[in-house]
Write an enzyme that holds these catalytic residues in place. Structure first.
Site, PDB file in Angstrom:
ATOM      1  N   ALA A   1      -3.627   1.572  -3.033  1.00 41.44           N
ATOM      2  CA  ALA A   1      -4.949   1.933  -2.505  1.00 41.44           C
ATOM      3  C   ALA A   1      -5.050   1.456  -1.054  1.00 41.44           C
ATOM      4  O   ALA A   1      -4.182   0.730  -0.558  1.00 41.44           O
ATOM      5  CB  ALA A   1      -6.046   1.287  -3.357  1.00 41.44           C
ATOM      6  N   MET A   2      -6.105   1.869  -0.377  1.00 40.81           N
ATOM      7  CA  MET A   2      -6.363   1.409   0.996  1.00 40.81           C
ATOM      8  C   MET A   2      -6.376  -0.117   1.002  1.00 40.81           C
ATOM      9  O   MET A   2      -6.881  -0.743   0.077  1.00 40.81           O
ATOM     10  CB  MET A   2      -7.719   1.913   1.477  1.00 40.81           C
ATOM     11  CG  MET A   2      -7.893   3.407   1.491  1.00 40.81           C
ATOM     12  SD  MET A   2      -7.183   4.241   2.887  1.00 40.81           S
ATOM     13  CE  MET A   2      -8.130   3.608   4.231  1.00 40.81           C
TER      14      MET A   2
ATOM     15  N   LYS B   1       0.405  -1.323   2.694  1.00 36.06           N
ATOM     16  CA  LYS B   1       1.509  -0.352   2.671  1.00 36.06           C
ATOM     17  C   LYS B   1       2.206  -0.287   4.024  1.00 36.06           C
ATOM     18  O   LYS B   1       3.428  -0.333   4.095  1.00 36.06           O
ATOM     19  CB  LYS B   1       0.994   1.038   2.273  1.00 36.06           C
ATOM     20  CG  LYS B   1       0.417   1.110   0.877  1.00 36.06           C
ATOM     21  CD  LYS B   1      -0.202   2.461   0.573  1.00 36.06           C
ATOM     22  CE  LYS B   1      -1.305   2.874   1.507  1.00 36.06           C
ATOM     23  NZ  LYS B   1      -2.470   1.994   1.581  1.00 36.06           N
ATOM     24  N   SER B   2       1.434  -0.175   5.099  1.00 42.06           N
ATOM     25  CA  SER B   2       2.036  -0.094   6.436  1.00 42.06           C
ATOM     26  C   SER B   2       2.771  -1.382   6.784  1.00 42.06           C
ATOM     27  O   SER B   2       3.866  -1.345   7.350  1.00 42.06           O
ATOM     28  CB  SER B   2       0.977   0.211   7.494  1.00 42.06           C
ATOM     29  OG  SER B   2       0.406   1.484   7.265  1.00 42.06           O
TER      30      SER B   2
ATOM     31  N   GLU C   1       2.360   6.724   5.485  1.00 43.24           N
ATOM     32  CA  GLU C   1       1.348   7.774   5.261  1.00 43.24           C
ATOM     33  C   GLU C   1       1.974   9.058   4.704  1.00 43.24           C
ATOM     34  O   GLU C   1       1.563  10.173   5.048  1.00 43.24           O
ATOM     35  CB  GLU C   1       0.565   8.066   6.547  1.00 43.24           C
ATOM     36  CG  GLU C   1      -0.122   6.853   7.148  1.00 43.24           C
ATOM     37  CD  GLU C   1      -1.240   6.268   6.298  1.00 43.24           C
ATOM     38  OE1 GLU C   1      -1.645   6.890   5.299  1.00 43.24           O
ATOM     39  OE2 GLU C   1      -1.701   5.165   6.643  1.00 43.24           O
ATOM     40  N   CYS C   2       2.930   8.898   3.809  1.00 44.54           N
ATOM     41  CA  CYS C   2       3.681  10.048   3.282  1.00 44.54           C
ATOM     42  C   CYS C   2       2.819  10.999   2.455  1.00 44.54           C
ATOM     43  O   CYS C   2       3.211  12.148   2.239  1.00 44.54           O
ATOM     44  CB  CYS C   2       4.874   9.575   2.469  1.00 44.54           C
ATOM     45  SG  CYS C   2       4.364   8.612   1.031  1.00 44.54           S
ATOM     46  N   GLN C   3       1.640  10.570   2.039  1.00 48.41           N
ATOM     47  CA  GLN C   3       0.765  11.474   1.283  1.00 48.41           C
ATOM     48  C   GLN C   3       0.392  12.702   2.094  1.00 48.41           C
ATOM     49  O   GLN C   3       0.047  13.736   1.537  1.00 48.41           O
ATOM     50  CB  GLN C   3      -0.501  10.744   0.806  1.00 48.41           C
ATOM     51  CG  GLN C   3      -1.525  10.422   1.875  1.00 48.41           C
ATOM     52  CD  GLN C   3      -1.278   9.097   2.581  1.00 48.41           C
ATOM     53  OE1 GLN C   3      -0.294   8.422   2.322  1.00 48.41           O
ATOM     54  NE2 GLN C   3      -2.194   8.713   3.463  1.00 48.41           N
TER      55      GLN C   3
ATOM     56  N   CYS D   1     -10.272  -5.053  -5.981  1.00 51.58           N
ATOM     57  CA  CYS D   1     -11.661  -4.679  -5.729  1.00 51.58           C
ATOM     58  C   CYS D   1     -12.445  -5.961  -5.433  1.00 51.58           C
ATOM     59  O   CYS D   1     -11.977  -7.067  -5.732  1.00 51.58           O
ATOM     60  CB  CYS D   1     -12.206  -3.987  -6.984  1.00 51.58           C
ATOM     61  SG  CYS D   1     -13.940  -3.494  -6.936  1.00 51.58           S
TER      62      CYS D   1
ATOM     63  N   CYS E   1     -14.740  -7.117  -7.049  1.00 47.50           N
ATOM     64  CA  CYS E   1     -15.042  -7.780  -8.325  1.00 47.50           C
ATOM     65  C   CYS E   1     -13.838  -8.560  -8.856  1.00 47.50           C
ATOM     66  O   CYS E   1     -13.960  -9.293  -9.829  1.00 47.50           O
ATOM     67  CB  CYS E   1     -15.516  -6.765  -9.355  1.00 47.50           C
ATOM     68  SG  CYS E   1     -14.183  -5.726 -10.024  1.00 47.50           S
TER      69      CYS E   1
END
Length: 194
Positions: free
Chosen positions: A10-11, A15-16, A85-87, A142, A144
């Site tokens: 997720a954001m 990942k980067s 950003e391969c998506q 998250c 939470c």
């Protein structure tokens, strides 16, 4: 043996940063890295990959009509390909990366999102799930404390957005990683998120 890797999260899951650390590790061992990214990702500059923790590097930009196999032919020897950003790559381009692994023997490591702000798979990510040799989730949480799986798009007042184009570039001001439960509650009760 070369493989096609998809490392997704997720954001805000780094990942980067992971892509750039992987690049460093290969280069530290004297290997030649071809760092690439889709042209649609212009947040940090057309040819830059940057992480929230301050790592950055120049990358070759791949347009949606570009043939990655043909571009590779013009490169000097490449030991590994790393993509951020391969998506945003087209399914055809993911197939080209698969071809490079199979016929050129070059490992390809792809870093990107699994789904968009409405929990729908990006076409590039979907193709990677179908053809990658290795799938690894890069986890984040998250607010939470639960595992975040949703890239919630938020408006200026912090409300979750449920309509719009699949691709909208943005950072922490536009997106927040959330668990599905918190995301669903924010939509149902129309409450702003932090």
């Amino acid at each position: 043996m070369a493989k096609l890797y998809f490392k997704y999260g997720a954001m805000g899951s780094s990942k980067s940063a992971n892509a750039l650390i992987t690049k460093f590790n290969y280069e530290e061992r004297g290997m030649r890295v071809w760092l690439i990214k889709p042209s649609v990702d212009t947040r940090d500059g057309a040819d830059m990959i940057s992480s929230r923790i301050g790592l950055s590097a120049k990358a070759d930009v791949i347009g949606s009509d570009d043939d990655i196999c043909e571009i590779l032919k013009m490169k000097a020897d490449v030991d590994v390909i790393i993509s951020d950003e391969c998506q945003f790559f087209t399914p055809r381009q993911i197939d080209q990366l698969r071809t490079i692994v199979d016929f050129n023997g070059v490992p390809v490591l792809c870093f990107g999102l699994r789904t968009d702000f409405m929990t729908k798979t990006f076409p590039g990510s979907q193709r990677l799930f179908e053809v990658a040799d290795s799938l690894t989730e890069i986890k984040t949480i998250c607010s939470c404390g639960a595992k975040a799986i949703v890239n919630a798009r938020i408006d200026a007042s912090g409300h979750v957005v449920t309509k719009g184009e699949q691709v909208m570039l943005g950072g922490n001001d536009s997106y927040i990683a959330m668990c599905h439960k918190c995301w669903s509650k924010a939509i149902k009760y129309n409450t702003p998120v932090k």
